[in-house]
Design an enzyme around this catalytic site. Sequence first.
Site, PDB file in Angstrom:
ATOM      1  N   LYS A 146     -26.122  -9.519  -6.790  1.00 33.89           N
ATOM      2  CA  LYS A 146     -24.768  -9.265  -7.379  1.00 33.89           C
ATOM      3  C   LYS A 146     -24.717  -9.092  -9.077  1.00 33.89           C
ATOM      4  CE  LYS A 146     -23.404 -12.736  -4.005  1.00 33.89           C
ATOM      5  NZ  LYS A 146     -23.232 -14.083  -3.648  1.00 33.89           N
ATOM      6  N   ALA A 178       0.934  -1.116   0.261  1.00 38.11           N
ATOM      7  CA  ALA A 178       0.132   0.039   0.107  1.00 38.11           C
ATOM      8  C   ALA A 178       0.727   1.386   0.134  1.00 38.11           C
ATOM      9  CB  ALA A 178      -0.936   0.081   1.189  1.00 38.11           C
TER      10      ALA A 178
END
Lengths: 440, 440
Positions: free
Chosen positions: B209, B36
Amino acid sequence: MDNRDPLRIGIAGLGVVGGAVVRMIQGNEALISQRAGRAIRLAAVCARDRNRDRGFSTETVTWFDDPVTMVRSGEIDVFVELIGGEGGIALESSQAALSCGHHVVTANKAMLAGHGAALAELAEASGVALNFEAAVAGGIPIVKALRESLAGNAISRVYGILNGTCNYILSQMESEGSTFADCLKSAQELGYAEADPTFDVEGIDTAHKLVILTCLAFGTQIAKDEIFIEGISSIEPEDIAAAEQLGYRIRLLGVAQMTDTGIEQRVHPTMVPKDSQIARISGVTNAVAVDGDFVGSIVLSGPGAGGEATASAVVGDLVDIGRGATGFPLGRPAASLVPYQRARMRAHQGGYYLRLHVPDRPGGFATIATYMADAGISLESIVQREGRSRLAGDQAETSFRTVTIITHDTTELAVRDALERIVNEGVVAGRPQMIRIERH
Amino acid sequence: MDNRDPLRIGIAGLGVVGGAVVRMIQGNEALISQRAGRAIRLAAVCARDRNRDRGFSTETVTWFDDPVTMVRSGEIDVFVELIGGEGGIALESSQAALSCGHHVVTANKAMLAGHGAALAELAEASGVALNFEAAVAGGIPIVKALRESLAGNAISRVYGILNGTCNYILSQMESEGSTFADCLKSAQELGYAEADPTFDVEGIDTAHKLVILTCLAFGTQIAKDEIFIEGISSIEPEDIAAAEQLGYRIRLLGVAQMTDTGIEQRVHPTMVPKDSQIARISGVTNAVAVDGDFVGSIVLSGPGAGGEATASAVVGDLVDIGRGATGFPLGRPAASLVPYQRARMRAHQGGYYLRLHVPDRPGGFATIATYMADAGISLESIVQREGRSRLAGDQAETSFRTVTIITHDTTELAVRDALERIVNEGVVAGRPQMIRIERH
């Protein structure tokens, strides 16, 4: 540069991939600019022959004869390198682009395998992107998956079918029962294999892709000379048939696996269980599987080559740049990559398929079984068939038995030692065949 | 906020997924902060019971009883919403987070299906991320693939196995030959199905979904009430057996497909060719396939549920935020989403499997064949078997024939009309079974 200005692209290399990239940028212009948050405009191209009809208009773009000149022209924001080759002008122009603050998108696996970390450091220093989704497995988004989606996972293994040529040949051998040579010829006729197929069939192309995946998965320095490589040219129709009978298929896999003693990076023909997803990938399709500590196992499959699928990856990389997403090219700072610690191949643990030709005289079979037992190798199955054939090097037909062995998990060292003893004792005729098994 | 400061996470909801997210952030801390580019630190949590042993330490974090208070505390940069539910506190706290400039990561498909566009607009207005990889297909990176990797493609279809409960039940019916009810029971015992399984087995979860995938693939407004839904509870063991014989398997698919008259969004049991990749997905595994104009077809498969796989997706989203990658949550500006144009289900084109119980008297078979022909339906196969059984509603055993039909591509309208005539004529006993076929 205002973020809403068009992103100006310069493409070096207008072959099959470059042409498809141009057609995609032009044909899907509206949706691409929506998704990128700004227009993506072809500003410049660099290719050998300006006059060839490529099926698209390049009239409004600036032509360059030399990619470095294009990079330095001030006319582009992103350099798309589709020249190919590990070094030379591809490398020189990519370095030039990164150094002067242009983003780079490339499909060049050889260049990344050779110079990926240095290029990534250049990109990081300039604060620009170096994207290369197209370099591994064509249209399959495996680079992004490893670099971003699975970023929270400790990866234990990444492996897959990374070369469509080999997979086509092995699938054909399977469905047609024909020899490697015949299937290679048909692959060449269909344009799936080069006139000189060495790069593909000897596993070198797979290795180039694998080292990139290894670096992304494990955060290790790119170590392309630390890879164990065996190609598929030694696979015989009788191996394909035996695999089928035993519940396996043979695929050329690239495998990078974390072990207790380091990382295994290996490219070799592999027997995979027939009901595994990897076994079911046929033809020129590629597939990559990743095992992570939290995600479990995921498999990504799709077209691993071809102009259009590769262009899809290149343009996805361009859209990322358009929307301002620049991360570490290798998923973490290039300077933080740790040295690659190679696990020795002789320590590799797994099952093995062995095929031996045993001349037809008493005791051969028993000797083999004994030597395997001596080496501590436990056998899952051992099958003996009668046969009569002209073995390589023999002048006359010989009567022999084919012994096919599947071992339980053992070590490469044990198998090699046992085979060496068996060969030295003269128990077998010809070279034994050995194919590694990847069971899970 | 300096980009190198730790990214402070606040998690609302410490159930199976929340717990796994905490374990992942803490267990893989070093690699996550490398990837990150900064530390990702659990700063605050909000859960009902502070005292439960969750297998990890939350001593150094601030506890909140109310997620909105946590959002407004000034102690977090990212709000991780794992409460669930379409509206209520999940929605309220997510809106609060986005409004005051916090990034949001959520696994909440119901909330996105209901309010995705409004939330995306809020995120865009605040210049923060709204990431939801975990909301669709768990650990499979399909949201990122559609939103980023395949961004240059005009998508023609996205479809897949999006509910592990249904796929487990159908796989069990296949391997055990048992009934839906029995397999549901075993799924419940294993924790793969809820006590009230309606949401899963009637296709509602798949539909939630699917609408998200439709929006990402086609750039249309989320239209969850415009979806055709059929669950799997009507599937009989004889359908599973017939599918097997005919070279198909039955899977509950969610399919979003561009047609000439609009977009089809449909959830229904589907017969897929046995050698297709989708057919080979068994158990609780999910798989999603995407067809794009340049990429061709790609398939992503992996664990679609479970705390750890879902946590993998959540943490991938957090790492994206950590490295500063914020794009449009729905892949393009929410305001630019076009109205969803629904293709009428009766215009659906495809093959059909039909199973009819025909009482044992002359002419029934001929009448069926005639009515099918009258409707312009051409048959790929028609098979008649003798049988004797107690049909639903019958008091006594009846002798009947089972007629199994596979049609060539035709329209839903033609099939429905033909079936209606057949039923009205009294040619068949009981309700005919109709299962759509997805051939390619």
